[in-house]
Design a protein around this motif. Structure first.
Motif, PDB file in Angstrom:
ATOM      1  N   ALA A 156      -7.034   3.398  -4.876  1.00 52.02           N
ATOM      2  CA  ALA A 156      -8.178   2.799  -4.483  1.00 52.02           C
ATOM      3  C   ALA A 156      -8.696   3.837  -3.017  1.00 52.02           C
ATOM      4  O   ALA A 156      -7.454   5.042  -2.695  1.00 52.02           O
ATOM      5  CB  ALA A 156      -7.217   1.072  -3.793  1.00 52.02           C
ATOM      6  N   VAL A 157      -9.544   3.201  -2.473  1.00 53.10           N
ATOM      7  CA  VAL A 157     -10.197   3.734  -1.859  1.00 53.10           C
ATOM      8  C   VAL A 157     -10.409   2.731  -0.595  1.00 53.10           C
ATOM      9  O   VAL A 157     -10.797   2.143  -0.832  1.00 53.10           O
ATOM     10  CB  VAL A 157     -11.546   4.200  -2.122  1.00 53.10           C
ATOM     11  CG1 VAL A 157     -12.664   3.258  -2.721  1.00 53.10           C
ATOM     12  CG2 VAL A 157     -12.008   5.512  -0.444  1.00 53.10           C
ATOM     13  N   LEU A 158     -10.087   3.164   0.600  1.00 52.32           N
ATOM     14  CA  LEU A 158     -10.377   2.661   2.000  1.00 52.32           C
ATOM     15  C   LEU A 158     -11.272   3.055   2.979  1.00 52.32           C
ATOM     16  O   LEU A 158     -10.818   3.694   2.749  1.00 52.32           O
ATOM     17  CB  LEU A 158      -8.478   1.983   2.571  1.00 52.32           C
ATOM     18  CG  LEU A 158      -8.775   1.134   3.901  1.00 52.32           C
ATOM     19  CD1 LEU A 158     -10.039   0.315   3.904  1.00 52.32           C
ATOM     20  CD2 LEU A 158      -7.679   1.141   4.485  1.00 52.32           C
ATOM     21  N   MET A 187      -9.633   6.292   3.139  1.00 52.64           N
ATOM     22  CA  MET A 187      -8.502   6.686   2.396  1.00 52.64           C
ATOM     23  C   MET A 187      -8.204   7.167   1.278  1.00 52.64           C
ATOM     24  O   MET A 187      -8.741   5.352   0.966  1.00 52.64           O
ATOM     25  CB  MET A 187      -7.554   6.268   3.644  1.00 52.64           C
ATOM     26  CG  MET A 187      -6.035   6.305   3.380  1.00 52.64           C
ATOM     27  SD  MET A 187      -5.361   5.217   4.432  1.00 52.64           S
ATOM     28  CE  MET A 187      -5.998   5.894   6.093  1.00 52.64           C
ATOM     29  N   SER A 188      -7.635   7.772   0.636  1.00 45.66           N
ATOM     30  CA  SER A 188      -6.991   7.655  -1.009  1.00 45.66           C
ATOM     31  C   SER A 188      -6.023   7.050  -0.724  1.00 45.66           C
ATOM     32  O   SER A 188      -5.034   7.344   0.143  1.00 45.66           O
ATOM     33  CB  SER A 188      -7.042   8.864  -0.997  1.00 45.66           C
ATOM     34  OG  SER A 188      -8.764   9.167  -1.647  1.00 45.66           O
ATOM     35  N   ILE A 189      -5.606   5.337  -1.318  1.00 46.53           N
ATOM     36  CA  ILE A 189      -4.345   4.704  -1.109  1.00 46.53           C
ATOM     37  C   ILE A 189      -4.054   4.573  -2.577  1.00 46.53           C
ATOM     38  O   ILE A 189      -5.529   4.008  -3.376  1.00 46.53           O
ATOM     39  CB  ILE A 189      -3.943   3.826  -0.316  1.00 46.53           C
ATOM     40  CG1 ILE A 189      -5.501   2.866  -0.562  1.00 46.53           C
ATOM     41  CG2 ILE A 189      -4.478   4.329   1.243  1.00 46.53           C
ATOM     42  CD1 ILE A 189      -5.842   1.569  -0.119  1.00 46.53           C
ATOM     43  N   SER A 190      -3.293   4.019  -3.305  1.00 48.76           N
ATOM     44  CA  SER A 190      -3.071   3.023  -3.832  1.00 48.76           C
ATOM     45  C   SER A 190      -2.022   1.627  -4.212  1.00 48.76           C
ATOM     46  O   SER A 190      -1.026   2.032  -2.619  1.00 48.76           O
ATOM     47  CB  SER A 190      -2.012   4.043  -5.640  1.00 48.76           C
ATOM     48  OG  SER A 190      -0.639   3.977  -4.165  1.00 48.76           O
ATOM     49  N   VAL A 200       0.832  -1.076  -0.029  1.00 52.04           N
ATOM     50  CA  VAL A 200      -0.080  -0.194  -0.033  1.00 52.04           C
ATOM     51  C   VAL A 200       0.891   1.213  -0.684  1.00 52.04           C
ATOM     52  O   VAL A 200       2.103   1.225   0.955  1.00 52.04           O
ATOM     53  CB  VAL A 200      -0.645   0.157   1.894  1.00 52.04           C
ATOM     54  CG1 VAL A 200      -1.941   1.499   1.153  1.00 52.04           C
ATOM     55  CG2 VAL A 200      -1.820  -0.891   1.354  1.00 52.04           C
ATOM     56  N   HIS A 201       0.662   1.781  -0.576  1.00 48.45           N
ATOM     57  CA  HIS A 201       1.041   3.673  -0.461  1.00 48.45           C
ATOM     58  C   HIS A 201       0.366   4.593  -0.491  1.00 48.45           C
ATOM     59  O   HIS A 201      -1.044   4.261  -0.310  1.00 48.45           O
ATOM     60  CB  HIS A 201       2.006   4.125  -2.168  1.00 48.45           C
ATOM     61  CG  HIS A 201       2.572   3.355  -2.786  1.00 48.45           C
ATOM     62  ND1 HIS A 201       4.273   2.749  -2.004  1.00 48.45           N
ATOM     63  CD2 HIS A 201       2.415   1.538  -3.476  1.00 48.45           C
ATOM     64  CE1 HIS A 201       4.533   1.836  -2.820  1.00 48.45           C
ATOM     65  NE2 HIS A 201       3.536   1.175  -3.418  1.00 48.45           N
ATOM     66  N   ALA A 202       0.563   5.682   0.315  1.00 40.65           N
ATOM     67  CA  ALA A 202      -0.389   6.947   0.808  1.00 40.65           C
ATOM     68  C   ALA A 202      -0.666   7.459  -0.957  1.00 40.65           C
ATOM     69  O   ALA A 202       0.191   7.752  -1.642  1.00 40.65           O
ATOM     70  CB  ALA A 202       0.284   7.656   1.671  1.00 40.65           C
ATOM     71  N   ARG A 203      -1.664   7.446  -1.168  1.00 39.41           N
ATOM     72  CA  ARG A 203      -1.967   9.238  -1.960  1.00 39.41           C
ATOM     73  C   ARG A 203      -2.487  10.519  -1.259  1.00 39.41           C
ATOM     74  O   ARG A 203      -3.949  10.207  -0.450  1.00 39.41           O
ATOM     75  CB  ARG A 203      -2.727   8.205  -3.354  1.00 39.41           C
ATOM     76  CG  ARG A 203      -3.192   9.193  -4.233  1.00 39.41           C
ATOM     77  CD  ARG A 203      -3.820   8.168  -5.416  1.00 39.41           C
ATOM     78  NE  ARG A 203      -5.385   6.791  -5.029  1.00 39.41           N
ATOM     79  CZ  ARG A 203      -6.870   7.646  -4.918  1.00 39.41           C
ATOM     80  NH1 ARG A 203      -6.205   8.729  -5.941  1.00 39.41           N
ATOM     81  NH2 ARG A 203      -7.323   6.904  -4.763  1.00 39.41           N
ATOM     82  N   GLU A 204      -1.927  10.961  -1.097  1.00 42.33           N
ATOM     83  CA  GLU A 204      -2.057  12.529  -1.052  1.00 42.33           C
ATOM     84  C   GLU A 204      -3.470  12.668  -2.339  1.00 42.33           C
ATOM     85  O   GLU A 204      -4.507  13.651  -1.900  1.00 42.33           O
ATOM     86  CB  GLU A 204      -1.215  12.684  -1.083  1.00 42.33           C
ATOM     87  CG  GLU A 204       0.191  12.900   0.209  1.00 42.33           C
ATOM     88  CD  GLU A 204       1.556  13.745   0.304  1.00 42.33           C
ATOM     89  OE1 GLU A 204       1.369  14.827  -0.018  1.00 42.33           O
ATOM     90  OE2 GLU A 204       1.899  13.257   1.053  1.00 42.33           O
TER      91      GLU A 204
END
Length: 222
Positions: free
Chosen positions: A31-33, A41-44, A9-13
Motif C-alpha cells: 500500500a501507499v499512504l 510512504m510505502s507500507i504494507s 501496518v508494516h513499514a516497506r523499505e
C-alpha cells in the motif's frame, strides 16, 4: 460512519514488483499512504484483515504508522487488481481529518421484496448500484439502504428519491434510475395455418404441378 477499524501496518523499505510479490506471498498487502502535505510512504497491511474490511464496504480506518507517535485517520482511495480483476494487489490510502469534506462513491443496498416481482414475467434491474456523494469523513456512510418493497411493475426509483443520511449531499445525476421493475414479453412463434387440424400442413409440391402440366400438353398433341 461507524467507529473506524485499526489496520495493522508494516513499514516497506524496498519497492518494485519483485518485492511486492514477496509481500503478498508473506500475507501482506502492499500500500501507499499520502496526503496532508506529507511525503508518500510505502507500507504494507495485513492482507486478511484489510480485505475483510474492504469487502464489507469499510472506507475509513485508523493506522498506527511506524515512526509516527500519533495515529493517522485515513480513507481508502483506490484498490488495484490483478490482470484477471479478481485479487487486490495494491491499495492507496489518503490521510484525512474527520471534519474534512470529501467526495466518495457509496454502495446501494436494496432492501425488501418488490411488489412488482409477485407478478408474472417481471424482473428487477439495478442500473445504478453506487451513488456519488459529498460529506465529511465523519458522516461517510458504509452503504445506503434503498427500500424496494412498494416498487411495482412499470415503476422506477430515481437517485433523487433515495433517502440520504444527514449531512450527505447527492452528486449523482438526480434522474439516474437506481432500481426498476419491467415486464419481459413472451415471444410466441406462430407457424402457417395447417390444412387439417392436428396435422402438419403439406408443403406445395412444385414438381407434381409441372408433371400435370406436361401430361396435359401431351394429350393435346395426341
Amino acid at each position: 460512519m461507524k467507529s473506524s477499524h485499526t489496520l495493522t501496518v508494516h513499514a516497506r523499505e524496498k519497492q518494485g514488483s519483485r518485492y511486492a510479490r514477496r509481500e503478498r506471498a508473506a500475507g501482506r498487502l502492499p500500500a501507499v499512504l499520502y496526503g496532508h502535505g506529507a511525503a508518500p510512504m510505502s507500507i504494507s497491511l495485513d492482507a486478511r484483515q484489510a480485505l475483510r474490511y474492504f469487502h464489507a464496504g469499510e472506507k475509513v480506518f485508523t493506522l498506527d504508522v511506524p515512526g509516527e507517535t500519533k495515529q493517522q485517520t485515513v480513507i481508502l482511495k483506490d484498490l488495484q487488481f490483478d490482470y484477471l480483476g479478481t485479487n487486490v494487489v495494491h491499495v492507496d490510502l489518503a490521510r484525512v481529518d474527520l471534519n474534512e469534506e470529501i467526495e466518495a462513491n457509496v454502495h446501494l443496498r436494496f432492501v425488501g421484496d418488490a411488489l412488482g416481482l409477485k407478478k408474472a414475467n417481471t424482473i428487477l434491474t439495478h442500473p445504478t448500484v453506487n451513488l456519488h456523494i459529498r460529506c465529511t469523513v465523519a458522516t461517510l456512510p458504509d452503504h445506503i439502504d434503498v427500500s424496494i418493497v412498494s416498487l411495482d411493475e412499470g415503476q422506477a426509483i430515481h437517485a433523487r428519491e433515495v433517502v440520504l443520511p444527514p449531512g450527505v449531499a447527492l452528486l449523482t445525476d438526480a434522474d439516474a434510475v437506481v432500481a426498476a421493475i419491467s415486464t419481459v414479453k413472451e415471444q410466441v412463434e406462430t407457424g402457417e395455418a395447417t390444412a387439417v387440424e392436428g396435422q402438419p400442413a403439406q408443403p406445395e409440391v412444385i414438381t407434381e404441378k409441372k408433371k400435370e402440366e406436361g401430361a396435359d400438353k401431351a394429350e393435346k398433341k395426341g
